[in-house]
Design an enzyme around this catalytic site. Structure first.
Site, PDB file in Angstrom:
ATOM      1  N   GLU A  67       0.401   7.405  13.462  1.00  0.00           N
ATOM      2  CA  GLU A  67       1.785   7.839  13.721  1.00  0.00           C
ATOM      3  C   GLU A  67       2.146   9.136  13.002  1.00  0.00           C
ATOM      4  OE1 GLU A  67       1.136   4.400  13.074  1.00  0.00           O
ATOM      5  OE2 GLU A  67       1.214   4.125  15.246  1.00  0.00           O
ATOM      6  N   ILE A  91      -9.733   4.164   5.992  1.00  0.00           N
ATOM      7  CA  ILE A  91     -10.982   3.731   5.366  1.00  0.00           C
ATOM      8  C   ILE A  91     -11.933   3.221   6.449  1.00  0.00           C
ATOM      9  CG2 ILE A  91     -12.012   2.124   3.705  1.00  0.00           C
ATOM     10  CD1 ILE A  91      -9.411   2.261   2.124  1.00  0.00           C
ATOM     11  N   GLU A  94     -15.784  -1.701  10.083  1.00  0.00           N
ATOM     12  CA  GLU A  94     -16.918  -2.084  10.923  1.00  0.00           C
ATOM     13  C   GLU A  94     -16.628  -1.842  12.400  1.00  0.00           C
ATOM     14  OE1 GLU A  94     -17.674  -6.094   9.852  1.00  0.00           O
ATOM     15  OE2 GLU A  94     -18.451  -5.560   7.868  1.00  0.00           O
ATOM     16  N   THR A  95     -15.419  -1.438  12.713  1.00  0.00           N
ATOM     17  CA  THR A  95     -15.085  -1.211  14.120  1.00  0.00           C
ATOM     18  C   THR A  95     -14.888   0.282  14.361  1.00  0.00           C
ATOM     19  OG1 THR A  95     -12.697  -1.277  13.871  1.00  0.00           O
ATOM     20  CG2 THR A  95     -13.830  -3.396  14.063  1.00  0.00           C
ATOM     21  N   HIS A  97     -12.238   1.613  15.272  1.00  0.00           N
ATOM     22  CA  HIS A  97     -10.854   1.982  15.018  1.00  0.00           C
ATOM     23  C   HIS A  97     -10.782   3.261  14.190  1.00  0.00           C
ATOM     24  CE1 HIS A  97      -7.323  -0.578  15.969  1.00  0.00           C
ATOM     25  NE2 HIS A  97      -6.714   0.408  15.367  1.00  0.00           N
ATOM     26  N   PHE A 122      -3.215  18.846   6.991  1.00  0.00           N
ATOM     27  CA  PHE A 122      -4.000  17.618   7.189  1.00  0.00           C
ATOM     28  C   PHE A 122      -4.395  17.049   5.820  1.00  0.00           C
ATOM     29  CE2 PHE A 122      -8.042  15.379   8.028  1.00  0.00           C
ATOM     30  CZ  PHE A 122      -7.660  14.544   9.063  1.00  0.00           C
ATOM     31  N   ARG A 136      -9.979   9.990  -4.979  1.00  0.00           N
ATOM     32  CA  ARG A 136      -9.335  11.187  -4.408  1.00  0.00           C
ATOM     33  C   ARG A 136      -7.810  11.082  -4.363  1.00  0.00           C
ATOM     34  NH1 ARG A 136     -14.221  10.334  -3.007  1.00  0.00           N
ATOM     35  NH2 ARG A 136     -15.639  12.046  -2.489  1.00  0.00           N
TER      36      ARG A 136
HETATM   37  C1  DLZ Z   1      -4.877  -0.361  12.746  1.00  0.00           C
HETATM   38  C2  DLZ Z   1      -5.256   0.471  11.566  1.00  0.00           C
HETATM   39  C3  DLZ Z   1      -6.488   0.274  10.922  1.00  0.00           C
HETATM   40  C4  DLZ Z   1      -7.480  -0.743  11.370  1.00  0.00           C
HETATM   41  N1  DLZ Z   1      -6.811   0.968   9.857  1.00  0.00           N
HETATM   42  C5  DLZ Z   1      -5.957   1.921   9.392  1.00  0.00           C
HETATM   43  C6  DLZ Z   1      -6.303   2.695   8.269  1.00  0.00           C
HETATM   44  O1  DLZ Z   1      -7.341   2.531   7.613  1.00  0.00           O
HETATM   45  N2  DLZ Z   1      -5.416   3.665   7.867  1.00  0.00           N
HETATM   46  C7  DLZ Z   1      -4.234   3.898   8.537  1.00  0.00           C
HETATM   47  O2  DLZ Z   1      -3.499   4.807   8.135  1.00  0.00           O
HETATM   48  N3  DLZ Z   1      -3.881   3.152   9.585  1.00  0.00           N
HETATM   49  C8  DLZ Z   1      -4.710   2.175  10.028  1.00  0.00           C
HETATM   50  N4  DLZ Z   1      -4.369   1.416  11.100  1.00  0.00           N
HETATM   51  C9  DLZ Z   1      -3.011   1.592  11.691  1.00  0.00           C
HETATM   52  C10 DLZ Z   1      -2.931   2.748  12.696  1.00  0.00           C
HETATM   53  O3  DLZ Z   1      -2.847   3.996  12.051  1.00  0.00           O
HETATM   54  C11 DLZ Z   1      -1.636   2.586  13.560  1.00  0.00           C
HETATM   55  O4  DLZ Z   1      -0.524   2.421  12.698  1.00  0.00           O
HETATM   56  C12 DLZ Z   1      -1.704   1.386  14.488  1.00  0.00           C
HETATM   57  O5  DLZ Z   1      -2.876   1.440  15.276  1.00  0.00           O
HETATM   58  C13 DLZ Z   1      -0.448   1.328  15.413  1.00  0.00           C
HETATM   59  O6  DLZ Z   1      -0.399   2.498  16.244  1.00  0.00           O
END
Ligand code: DLZ
Length: 162
Positions: A67, A91, A94-95, A97, A122, A136
């Protein structure tokens, strides 16, 4: 880019332009808040220590790093800030994402820089694990929030130099 066992906060040696007349937005992701809260505090304190007035720093939270782009876009559209600092921490898991979020936010922020012709920084950590993130976010590798703030100041000063 980065080097192991090196404090990455490079601002100490280099001159930082005067920033007292500039205004900044900080958008930070609440996901991994232990880390991103430290990045936010680092960025905020660094802006202040370089002369930015507290009333000229606007801080907004978004749920996750995905977001950050829209949060930054709204700051660009609805406020008069000179630059926006985006802070998050994704971070590796394992997926896939991780890849989707990192690619989306990197591209999104890149696009904002050009669409709004303003510095959108950024400041998203993409560590392999929690320890690398801690290192960090005020740990042995410095604070990436500090670096993001210095980058924002330098870019605004550069824009005003033309
Ligand atoms: C869903 C998700 C995952 C798995 N990991 C992180 C993360 O490591 N760092 C982060 O800032 N946000 C993560 N999110 C949430 C996504 O950024 C986002 O808020 C959701 O997918 C909803 O759009």
């Amino acid at each position: 880019m980065s080097s192991v066992n090196n404090n990455l906060s490079w601002s100490k040696g280099a001159a930082v332009p005067k920033a007292s007349e500039y205004s900044f937005g900080i958008v930070w992701a609440e996901w991994n808040e232990e880390i991103t809260g430290a990045l936010r505090e680092g960025a905020y304190k660094t802006l202040l220590s370089n002369g930015v007035k507290p009333e000229n720093i606007l801080i907004k939270a978004v749920p996750g790093s995905f977001e950050l782009t829209l949060g930054a876009q709204w700051l660009a559209e609805k406020t008069e800030v000179d630059a926006i600092i985006c802070l998050g921490c994704v971070i590796q898991g394992e997926t896939r994402h991780f890849d989707f979020i990192c690619n989306a936010v990197a591209q999104g922020i890149t696009d904002l820089n050009r669409e709004y012709n303003m510095p959108v920084i950024f400041g998203v950590l993409t560590p392999e694990n929690q320890q690398q993130a801690i290192d960090r976010a005020g740990g042995k590798h410095g604070n990436k929030g500090d670096e993001a703030a210095i980058t924002a100041i330098k870019m605004v000063a550069l824009e005003h130099s033309f």
